[in-house]
Design a protein around this motif. Structure first.
Motif, short mmCIF file in Angstrom:
data_model
loop_
_atom_site.label_atom_id
_atom_site.label_comp_id
_atom_site.label_asym_id
_atom_site.label_seq_id
_atom_site.Cartn_x
_atom_site.Cartn_y
_atom_site.Cartn_z
N THR A 3 -24.80 41.83 11.67
CA THR A 3 -25.67 42.92 11.17
C THR A 3 -25.43 44.22 11.92
O THR A 3 -26.17 45.19 11.72
CB THR A 3 -27.15 42.52 11.31
OG1 THR A 3 -27.45 42.27 12.69
CG2 THR A 3 -27.46 41.28 10.48
N SER A 4 -24.44 44.26 12.78
CA SER A 4 -24.15 45.46 13.58
C SER A 4 -23.06 46.29 12.93
O SER A 4 -22.11 45.76 12.35
CB SER A 4 -23.72 45.08 14.99
OG SER A 4 -24.75 44.40 15.66
N THR B 135 -27.96 62.33 -1.50
CA THR B 135 -27.77 61.25 -0.54
C THR B 135 -26.99 60.11 -1.18
O THR B 135 -26.84 60.02 -2.40
CB THR B 135 -29.10 60.70 -0.01
OG1 THR B 135 -29.82 60.07 -1.08
CG2 THR B 135 -29.94 61.82 0.60
N TYR B 136 -26.50 59.22 -0.31
CA TYR B 136 -25.72 58.07 -0.74
C TYR B 136 -26.17 56.84 0.02
O TYR B 136 -26.71 56.93 1.13
CB TYR B 136 -24.23 58.30 -0.45
CG TYR B 136 -23.61 59.46 -1.19
CD1 TYR B 136 -22.84 59.26 -2.33
CD2 TYR B 136 -23.79 60.77 -0.76
CE1 TYR B 136 -22.28 60.32 -3.03
CE2 TYR B 136 -23.24 61.85 -1.43
CZ TYR B 136 -22.48 61.60 -2.56
OH TYR B 136 -21.92 62.66 -3.24
N THR B 137 -25.91 55.67 -0.57
CA THR B 137 -25.99 54.42 0.18
C THR B 137 -24.59 53.96 0.49
O THR B 137 -23.65 54.16 -0.29
CB THR B 137 -26.74 53.33 -0.60
OG1 THR B 137 -26.06 53.11 -1.85
CG2 THR B 137 -28.18 53.71 -0.85
N VAL B 138 -24.43 53.34 1.66
CA VAL B 138 -23.16 52.76 2.09
C VAL B 138 -23.42 51.26 2.22
O VAL B 138 -24.14 50.83 3.13
CB VAL B 138 -22.70 53.37 3.42
CG1 VAL B 138 -21.38 52.75 3.86
CG2 VAL B 138 -22.57 54.90 3.30
N GLY C 161 -21.01 43.49 -3.07
CA GLY C 161 -21.52 42.23 -3.59
C GLY C 161 -22.80 41.75 -2.95
O GLY C 161 -23.23 40.62 -3.18
N THR C 162 -23.47 42.59 -2.13
CA THR C 162 -24.71 42.19 -1.45
C THR C 162 -25.76 43.28 -1.62
O THR C 162 -25.48 44.36 -2.17
CB THR C 162 -24.49 41.94 0.05
OG1 THR C 162 -24.40 43.20 0.73
CG2 THR C 162 -23.22 41.12 0.31
N SER C 163 -26.94 43.03 -1.12
CA SER C 163 -28.00 44.04 -1.08
C SER C 163 -28.21 44.54 0.35
O SER C 163 -29.31 44.92 0.73
CB SER C 163 -29.30 43.47 -1.64
OG SER C 163 -29.69 42.31 -0.91
N GLN C 164 -27.15 44.52 1.14
CA GLN C 164 -27.19 45.00 2.52
C GLN C 164 -26.54 46.37 2.61
O GLN C 164 -25.48 46.59 2.01
CB GLN C 164 -26.49 44.01 3.46
CG GLN C 164 -27.21 42.67 3.59
CD GLN C 164 -28.52 42.84 4.33
OE1 GLN C 164 -28.54 43.11 5.53
NE2 GLN C 164 -29.64 42.66 3.62
N LEU D 208 -26.94 46.88 9.63
CA LEU D 208 -27.10 46.52 8.23
C LEU D 208 -28.55 46.14 7.97
O LEU D 208 -29.20 45.52 8.81
CB LEU D 208 -26.18 45.36 7.86
CG LEU D 208 -24.68 45.61 8.03
CD1 LEU D 208 -23.90 44.40 7.55
CD2 LEU D 208 -24.24 46.86 7.30
N GLY D 209 -29.04 46.53 6.80
CA GLY D 209 -30.42 46.23 6.47
C GLY D 209 -30.67 46.44 5.00
O GLY D 209 -29.75 46.72 4.22
#
Length: 450
Positions: free
Chosen positions: A92-93, A115-118, A122-125, A138-139
């Protein structure tokens, strides 16, 4: 960012000078170097010895620049000054790893509001910051998982027309501790008195083109006076009303000019109100954004302010909640705006009066109000401080000469906007001078796209 074009003239800044835009919007993933700047904290993701952490924005000095590169399955984020090093993950780091290694491919998706998500494919992390630490990890989705991809080098474009440019698009030369000048009267006891922040009085500052004035207020004999650090041992400090009268008289004599006063405010609201009431003509020129819906509609055009003779903003660094806790009248009821409701401001000191300096550009008020605070309707004015703890002539000369670089390469990306008030010590020193830098900043706007 493109190089500043330095102007030759040193004319005072008028309402009709070119101005700057604030904010940009782009949905496509940039194909140029960016800062990963957390929307909530305003801090940048930096390679910190193999881990990735949130650091104060620091230009090109802290491994904070990343280049998005399209690859099969998404993107890699390659560190711009570390060849072959990419943003990766371990558990998760967030870490750095060799580009192409497992965990170095990400999805980059527009999340609205520029804004963006990184994310992990294939996940919701998602890559997330932390509100109370430097961690990048990661979260789940949420505000801390939204990032600006702030350009390292903003493009520029033509200036808006004179009748449309807004208050939040103009840069004004601002004198830090304008009253501590050794010309208008006593401002501090020994040894602070040996280090005046300015060398010219308020009237001369106005003539020279200064339009922002940082003043420290204390109470002596029931009235607001101007002292540096304290009024202990200061004989006959200058009353706040005296310097405000100088500013108001200048504005009335020069229609079309605009000024702002920033109070480092150690007086009660009653004392401040009484002092302002003694300034002749203040109400005529005082601009009240709180009464005109600026917080929802945005700042007006400078031409509109000029036509109405609204030429002066007054801010206090006190807070509404602090005044309420003290049982004091809210300052904005008599026209003094609470600064952190209307502006953003970087931390005031670059270090001691000699030696190396810290050019990082981060909020005076921490993550509670990042420099990047913004909205579609209202752009806070950006107060950029560029000075040290003590005013040493040789040091100031060098620092002021580097002002274009810091404003352009460090603070504009940190705030995602150009400075509106450029605050310096000894504005008369430096090559280029601070006024030349201000005039140059007022020749272009940030491009609406890259």
């Amino acid at each position: 960012m493109r190089r500043l074009r330095v102007l030759c003239g040193t004319a005072a800044l008028a309402l009709t000078l070119p101005v700057l835009s604030s904010g940009q919007a782009a949905a496509a993933v940039p194909a140029y170097a960016v800062y990963l700047q957390n929307r909530t904290t305003g801090l940048n993701a930096a390679d910190s010895g193999g881990t990735v952490a949130q650091h104060n924005p620091k230009g090109n000095e802290d491994h904070q620049q990343w280049l998005p590169v399209a690859v099969s399955g998404g993107y890699r984020l390659q560190n711009s000054d570390e060849s072959g090093t990419c943003l990766g993950r371990s558990g998760t780091s967030a870490v750095t790893a060799a580009c192409g290694a497992d965990g170095t491919t990400w999805t980059i998706t527009s999340a609205g509001d520029d804004t963006y998500t990184v994310g992990v494919p294939g996940t919701s992390q998602y890559l997330t910051g932390a509100a109370d630490s430097t961690a990048v990890q990661l979260g789940p989705s949420g505000d801390l998982a939204r990032w600006y991809l702030t350009p390292v080098d903003y493009a520029t474009t033509a200036m808006p027309s004179a009748d449309t440019r807004r208050l939040d698009q103009v840069t004004f030369l601002t004198a830090h501790n304008a009253f501590a000048n050794g010309a208008d009267g006593n401002f501090a006891s020994f040894p602070v008195s040996l280090f005046p922040n300015q060398s010219r009085g308020i009237s001369r500052q106005l003539t020279d083109g200064v339009r922002g004035f940082m003043l420290d207020t204390y109470t002596v004999s029931g009235r607001a006076v101007l002292c540096h650090n304290s009024c202990s041992g200061v004989g006959s400090p200058v009353p706040l009303a005296t310097d405000l009268q100088r500013i108001v008289d200048f504005l009335k004599a020069n229609p079309g000019q605009f000024a702002a006063v920033f109070l480092e405010d150690y007086v009660s609201s009653d004392v401040l109100k009484s002092s302002l009431a003694s300034v002749n003509g203040l109400g005529d020129v005082l601009y009240r954004p709180d009464q005109e819906g600026v917080a929802t509609k945005g700042w007006p055009a400078m031409a509109d302010l000029a036509a109405r003779g609204k030429q002066l903003l007054v801010f206090s660094d006190r807070t509404r909640t602090g005044d309420a806790a003290s049982g004091w009248t809210a300052r904005d009821t008599f026209g003094v705006m609470y600064q952190r409701e209307w502006t953003v401001e970087n931390y005031w000191s670059m270090g001691s009066g000699i030696g190396s300096s810290d050019w990082s550009c981060y909020s005076r008020w921490g993550t509670a109000r990042p420099l990047s605070t913004d909205s579609a309707a209202f752009h806070p004015l950006f107060v950029m401080n560029h000075f040290r703890d003590a005013t040493i002539g040789a040091t100031v000369t060098g620092d002021n000469g580097k002002l274009p670089n810091r404003a352009q390469k460090f603070c504009a990306p940190a705030a995602r906007k150009k400075p509106n008030f450029l605050a310096v010590d000894r504005y008369d020193l430096g090559s280029p001078t601070p006024l030349t830098t201000v005039n140059a900043l007022n020749t272009y706007i940030l491009a609406p796209g890259q």
